[in-house]
Write an enzyme that holds these catalytic residues in place. Structure first.
Site, PDB file in Angstrom:
ATOM      1  CG  ASP A  83      -0.377  -0.066   2.518  1.00 63.21           C
ATOM      2  OD1 ASP A  83       0.854  -0.193   2.608  1.00 63.21           O
ATOM      3  OD2 ASP A  83      -1.137   0.013   3.511  1.00 63.21           O
ATOM      4  CB  SER A  84       4.586   1.720  -0.120  1.00 65.09           C
ATOM      5  OG  SER A  84       4.800   0.576  -0.933  1.00 65.09           O
TER       6      SER A  84
ATOM      7  CG  ASP B 193       0.495  -4.108   2.025  1.00 60.68           C
ATOM      8  OD1 ASP B 193       0.721  -5.076   2.796  1.00 60.68           O
ATOM      9  OD2 ASP B 193       1.287  -3.160   1.882  1.00 60.68           O
TER      10      ASP B 193
ATOM     11  CE  LYS C 178       3.382  -5.979   3.832  1.00 58.70           C
ATOM     12  NZ  LYS C 178       2.877  -4.801   4.566  1.00 58.70           N
TER      13      LYS C 178
ATOM     14  CD  GLU D   3       0.597  -1.448   8.078  1.00 60.58           C
ATOM     15  OE1 GLU D   3       0.243  -0.657   8.978  1.00 60.58           O
ATOM     16  OE2 GLU D   3       1.066  -1.073   6.992  1.00 60.58           O
TER      17      GLU D   3
ATOM     18  CD  GLU E  88       8.034  -0.156   7.489  1.00 61.32           C
ATOM     19  OE1 GLU E  88       7.049  -0.854   7.154  1.00 61.32           O
ATOM     20  OE2 GLU E  88       8.233   0.992   7.049  1.00 61.32           O
TER      21      GLU E  88
HETATM   22  O1  KIV Z   1       3.595  -1.105   1.575  1.00 59.85           O
HETATM   23  C1  KIV Z   1       4.776  -1.481   1.597  1.00 59.85           C
HETATM   24  O2  KIV Z   1       5.574  -1.215   0.678  1.00 59.85           O
HETATM   25  C2  KIV Z   1       5.230  -2.225   2.751  1.00 59.85           C
HETATM   26  C3  KIV Z   1       6.709  -2.441   2.885  1.00 59.85           C
HETATM   27  C4  KIV Z   1       7.324  -1.201   3.406  1.00 59.85           C
HETATM   28  C5  KIV Z   1       7.025  -3.616   3.714  1.00 59.85           C
HETATM   29  O3  KIV Z   1       4.457  -2.634   3.559  1.00 59.85           O
END
Ligand code: KIV
Length: 269
Positions: free
Chosen positions: A48-49, A87, A117, A119, A186
């Site tokens: 989600d970056s 994500d 994934k 969090e 992280e």
């Molecule tokens: O969204 C992302 O790119 C991440 C990484 C920083 C692990 O979660």
């Protein structure tokens, strides 16, 4: 088309067991997935970056399920051999367990991802258990969790004091007990990451977590020098593609202005 067979969860597990390092990188579209796969990384993260490095938001919070599905589908069109993890965006899994399962299912069914994934620690254990029970592989994410960065006091190292370090260790064990096949750690001190990696039976992938993890992940735009709004200390730039791109665009602009492009070679008889 993938040139080699799809990476599997047992292969990643075997890499941990024999001490072979795992490489993961983010990708958000068809060309970045093709290039990452050509480089032979084992895992691609549709992170989600993308909210920050592709969509221009100040954080990952505004990213939606629609955004994640759109970008995951583009990545999957590259048919990568790398295992693709997508994500779950902010508030797609925290509201209720049924919603978490439904949204994880959308990333798999509509996006085509291999795994998801999310969090968080103990608070997301019921969601992790339910998603895994539905047959979807789950990767956890602990330490600096960007979706809740405000609550954590900003984008800063987590686990420097003993209480927080102990909580991160307990959360990691809880996620693995809930069925997570792997974890991202992280921005935690290298020694804490090394200890958690040694204690856990599953692959631990670090970002800003030192060399003692089973593998590393970096954001595509960070490692290629394509994003310079800010650069965390843990990023290593392996190329300066942003600068190279501007130089190429300037040369193109100049050649158009001077009537040197297109030339004979780019013209039809
Ligand atoms: O969204 C992302 O790119 C991440 C990484 C920083 C692990 O979660």
């Amino acid at each position: 088309m993938a040139q080699h067979a799809k990476i599997t969860l047992p292969q990643l597990q075997a890499m941990k067991e024999r001490g072979a390092k795992i490489t993961m990188v983010t990708a958000y579209d068809y060309p970045s997935a093709l290039l990452a796969d050509r480089a032979g990384v084992e895992m691609i993260l549709v992170g989600d970056s993308l909210g920050m490095v592709v969509l221009g938001y100040q954080s990952t919070v505004p990213v939606t399920m629609a955004d994640m599905i759109h970008h995951t589908r583009a990545v999957m069109r590259a048919n990568p051999a790398a295992l693709v993890v997508a994500d779950l965006p902010f508030l797609s899994y925290q509201v209720s367990v049924p919603e978490a399962v439904a949204n994880a299912g959308r990333l798999i069914k509509e996006g085509g991802a291999d795994a998801v994934k999310l969090e968080g620690g103990q608070a997301v254990v019921p969601a992790v258990q339910a998603i895994v029970a539905a047959g979807i592989p789950v990767m956890g994410h602990l330490g600096l969790t960007p979706q809740s960065a405000v609550q954590l006091g900003g984008f800063r190292v987590q686990g420097r004091d003993e209480a927080v370090a102990a909580k991160i260790s307990a959360d990691a064990a809880a996620l693995v007990a809930a069925g997570a096949f792997s974890l991202v750690l992280e921005c935690v001190p290298a020694e804490l990451a090394r200890r958690i990696t040694a204690e856990l039976p599953v692959p631990v992938i670090g970002i800003g977590a030192g060399p003692g993890c089973d593998g590393q992940v970096l954001v595509y735009h960070d490692l290629l020098g394509l994003f310079d709004r800010f650069r965390p200390k843990f990023v290593k730039q392996y190329a300066r593609l942003g600068e190279a791109t501007v130089a190429a665009l300037e040369q193109y602009r100049d050649e158009v202005r001077q009537g040197r492009f297109p030339g004979e070679e780019q013209s039809f008889k």
